[in-house]
Design a protein around this motif. Structure first.
Motif: not given
Length: 462
Positions: A363-371, A375-379, A393-396
């Motif tokens: 799966x490829x995603x164009x962009x995300x924020x480093x911040x 929350x992804x790690x905590x999840x 929600x921005x990386x789910x």
């Protein structure tokens, strides 16, 4: 027939705890790897077989928008706190804190002064506070006593320690009798070489090839240790790199007297502390000094930088255009490659790759924020994140399942209500069981004759 209370008790306990614990998702193990200065497009400019294999077998974010300023210490601390630099306090690689009256520099032992790091809590401390173990190999800040805490296992920083040794320690920590569930690994390349050569130098091909081989080695060792299918591997970086030139140098000595200020942080984003009473003089001298240098008073720094609200941000900030270098004088030390520019510049961006049971494949995603990484790690770790500037929600869309863990990682009233409901239900069920046992035990002590034994037969054959 008299009902067997112990058999009934066991059955009810099984049902109660099965319902409760089936709602939980086992927190997964995570290994976060940073290859310092790995620009997002290196995988297209140079042969990178192992990076591309990881892309095919996992998720790939083409560009990660990092935080300003785009330097090593601010961005590595943003990864593990989810905060902008103005909020976590590590605003540069070189800092002066007027409240503490202390300086911070990568070149001195000042970096081990815990007071600089305690405006935020890194994820390894949060993870340990929730009863887990963390292992960190050379990550910036990991060998600092932050709020009285070190990682469960860590390697004191030493750039002479090989990548292979760092990997071996992490494998050891993940497979020990009391294993870690969070690992962080830092490697200095390709940043070190790109500073000396510049990212456009043909010799960078060899450097990137070696980094690619390091990734291949890590994957092979994880497979050998039986971790490849259980640990969620995330590979990213803190920033990119830009080619500089001796023809694109701005000398501050040409515009302002060096005795009027102190240079706190250096090119390409220069932090300037004017001497007392000299702020206006310094600002006026530099404001329109060069067309490729933008100069701000602190209060006028653009809000999009999220770089105003901290006492360690100096009264004047000079930002060079991409590829330009700001020096006090030509003797100030020139680099062929550099970073620290505007964080909207694509060449300042790293990439992100991830593989593991929690992630989708190919799966490829164009962009995300480093911040959003925090929350992804905590999840993934099933720990409660501290307040941060990211958003899960921005990386789910990178995750194989978007179902939140039983202990919600979000500040969501509905999630808390669900947790409280299950908890109270379990308490009530246990209370019922205790009353039931007490009642049946008393009944057995003086059990009357049963006139109609068929009434006592269970409805289900247990």
């Amino acid at each position: 027939m008299v009902l067997n209370p112990y058999k009934k008790f066991f059955t009810l306990c099984t049902l109660t705890f099965t319902v409760t614990f089936c709602l939980q998702l086992d927190p997964s193990e995570v290994l976060l790897v940073s290859f310092d200065g790995f620009r997002w497009d290196y995988i297209y400019k140079f042969p990178t077989l192992n990076f591309h294999r990881l892309i095919e077998d996992g998720v790939y974010v083409k560009q990660v928008s990092n935080v300003f300023i785009t330097k090593t210490y601010p961005n590595h601390y943003s990864m593990v706190t989810g905060l902008y630099a103005e909020n976590h306090g590590i605003v540069a690689n070189e800092m002066y804190d007027p409240v503490l009256n202390k300086t911070f520099s990568m070149d001195t032992l000042d970096i081990y002064d815990s007071e600089f790091w305690e405006e935020a809590v890194p994820i390894w401390i949060t993870n340990q506070n929730e009863g887990h173990k963390s292992g960190v190999a050379m990550w910036p800040g990991s060998d600092v006593n932050i709020s009285g805490v070190y990682p469960s296992f860590y390697l004191p920083y030493n750039e002479l320690v090989s990548f292979e040794y760092r990997v071996a320690k992490l494998i050891e920590w993940f497979t020990s009798n009391e294993p870690i569930n969070l690992g962080l690994l830092y490697w200095e390349e390709p940043d070190d070489s790109a500073h000396l050569l510049g990212p456009d130098n043909p010799f960078m091909s060899k450097v990137i090839k070696e980094v690619d081989e390091k990734l291949g080695y890590l994957v092979a060792e994880m497979k050998k240790a039986g971790l490849w299918d259980t640990v969620n591997l995330i590979v990213t970086s803190d920033h990119g790199m830009e080619q500089c030139s001796s023809d694109r140098v701005i000398e501050l000595d040409n515009y302002v007297d060096e005795n009027l200020y102190t240079l706190v942080d250096r090119s390409p984003t220069v932090a300037i502390l004017p001497k007392e009473g000299k702020l206006e003089d310094v600002y006026e001298a530099l404001a329109n000094a060069h067309p490729n240098m933008t100069v701000y008073k602190k209060e006028d720094i653009p809000e999009r930088f999220h770089y105003i609200h901290n006492s360690r941000i100096q009264p004047i900030l000079a930002v060079a255009d991409l590829g330009w270098t700001i020096l006090q004088s030509r003797s100030g030390g020139y680099l062929e490659g550099n970073h620290g520019y505007d964080n909207t510049e694509p060449n300042m961006h790293p990439l992100l790759l991830a593989h593991g049971p929690a992630f989708k494949r190919n799966v490829t995603k164009e962009a995300m924020n480093l911040t959003d990484l925090y929350p992804l790690l905590c999840h993934l770790l099933d720990i409660q994140p501290l307040p941060n500037n990211g958003s899960l929600s921005q990386v789910q869309d990178l995750l194989a399942s978007t179902d939140p863990p039983f202990l919600s990682n979000y500040v969501d009233p509905e999630s808390y209500a669900s947790f409280v409901g299950v908890f109270l239900g379990s308490v009530l069920a246990l209370a019922f069981l205790l009353i039931f046992i007490k009642h049946v035990t008393r009944s057995q002590m003086s059990a009357p004759e049963v006139e109609h034994p068929e009434i006592t037969q269970p409805l289900l054959d247990v």
